[in-house]
Scaffold this motif. Sequence first.
Motif, short mmCIF file in Angstrom:
data_model
loop_
_atom_site.label_atom_id
_atom_site.label_comp_id
_atom_site.label_asym_id
_atom_site.label_seq_id
_atom_site.Cartn_x
_atom_site.Cartn_y
_atom_site.Cartn_z
N LEU A 94 7.11 -3.25 -6.39
CA LEU A 94 7.21 -3.86 -5.05
C LEU A 94 7.32 -2.95 -3.97
N ASP A 95 7.78 -1.97 -4.18
CA ASP A 95 8.18 -0.84 -2.87
C ASP A 95 7.04 0.10 -3.06
N GLY A 96 7.16 0.88 -1.94
CA GLY A 96 6.16 2.21 -1.98
C GLY A 96 5.01 1.94 -1.11
N THR A 97 4.09 2.96 -0.94
CA THR A 97 2.90 3.00 -0.28
C THR A 97 1.98 2.02 -1.06
N ARG A 98 1.08 1.27 -0.18
CA ARG A 98 0.21 0.20 -0.90
C ARG A 98 -1.19 0.75 -0.78
N LEU A 99 -1.98 0.21 -1.69
CA LEU A 99 -3.27 0.38 -1.81
C LEU A 99 -3.93 -1.25 -1.54
N ILE A 100 -4.74 -1.17 -0.49
CA ILE A 100 -5.38 -2.65 -0.11
C ILE A 100 -6.77 -2.62 -0.59
N ILE A 101 -6.93 -3.68 -1.61
CA ILE A 101 -8.54 -3.96 -1.79
C ILE A 101 -8.79 -5.45 -1.67
N GLY A 102 -9.84 -5.58 -0.85
CA GLY A 102 -10.02 -7.02 0.01
C GLY A 102 -11.64 -7.25 -0.13
N ALA A 103 -11.85 -8.40 -0.08
CA ALA A 103 -13.37 -9.00 -0.04
C ALA A 103 -13.07 -10.44 0.71
N HIS A 104 -14.08 -10.50 1.54
CA HIS A 104 -14.08 -11.87 2.41
C HIS A 104 -14.89 -12.86 1.62
#
Length: 311
Positions: A94-104
């Motif tokens: 839940l905590d810590g730095t995030r990696l974002i992976i996205g697609a429209h």
Amino acid sequence: MKIILSALLLGLLLGEAKAAPSVAPADTARLHRYLTFLTTTPQPRSYQHPAVLNSVAAYLSRQLRAAGAHSVGEQPYAVRGQTYRNVLASFGPLDGTRLIIGAHYDVCGEQPGADDNGTGVAALLELARLLGQQPRLPNRIDLVAYTLEEPPFFRTSQMGSYVHAAALKAAGVPVRGMVALEMLGYYDDRRGSQQYPIGPLKLIYGSRGNYVTVAQKFGNGRFGRRFARQYRATATLPVKRFKAPAWLPGIDFSDHLNYWKFDYPAVLLTDTAFYRNRSYHEATDILARLDMRRLGLAVDALLATVLGNAF
């Protein structure tokens, strides 16, 4: 004695090999099912049909919950009197730095959008399913399905990815980097099938549209460099690493551009879109033209890169 020791050592090695966790490959039949749903909605997934976009958002939420995300939610916002929504899911700590992976998940106009960007969304859903099977993830991974990437909203603050990136920045959320999945299912092994924004690039990258590329701008930082290196090292299909000035046509033609605006490092993972696929933004962008096997291989490399935690 040497023979006995060798046998014991071999047994230990085999035991370790059996105990090592295996990572299942992407399921091409599932990818096909995701794409079948996305390309057979009653009307196209465009901003002119908000009810369809809402039904797609609900479908994405169901799939992400079934995948085992520890949280699934929506990020609604108003545009021209209508409500549009990003769909968000989180995996790992839940905590810590995030990696974002996205697609429209929206399309441009009245077309099915199988490659653009059904394949990006299908890859996102299959990645979610595979992440949900992992006993432990090293870092938090947020998967985001964006709305309103396409014209007339492209390059405006009404893009779903702009809304998401702006909210992260306003909340002071630490982000390791972002990966935009944009058209990953069209391949052509013929000579001359691959085009480029500048002709001489063909001499460097070749004329066959048979690869995936990791594209980023100059000055994108350590994240982009390490992600591209790791993705290429783990992939079993050809991968080209492409780095160029931000002004080069195509280098920022997706949701990653909005993370650059907020000083988050971001890369584009793509089959190069209209530089290869002549059905870009056309009614002929249909499921039958796509390569499920290579789409699955692209997802496999993405999963391996994320689990490798090399960036």
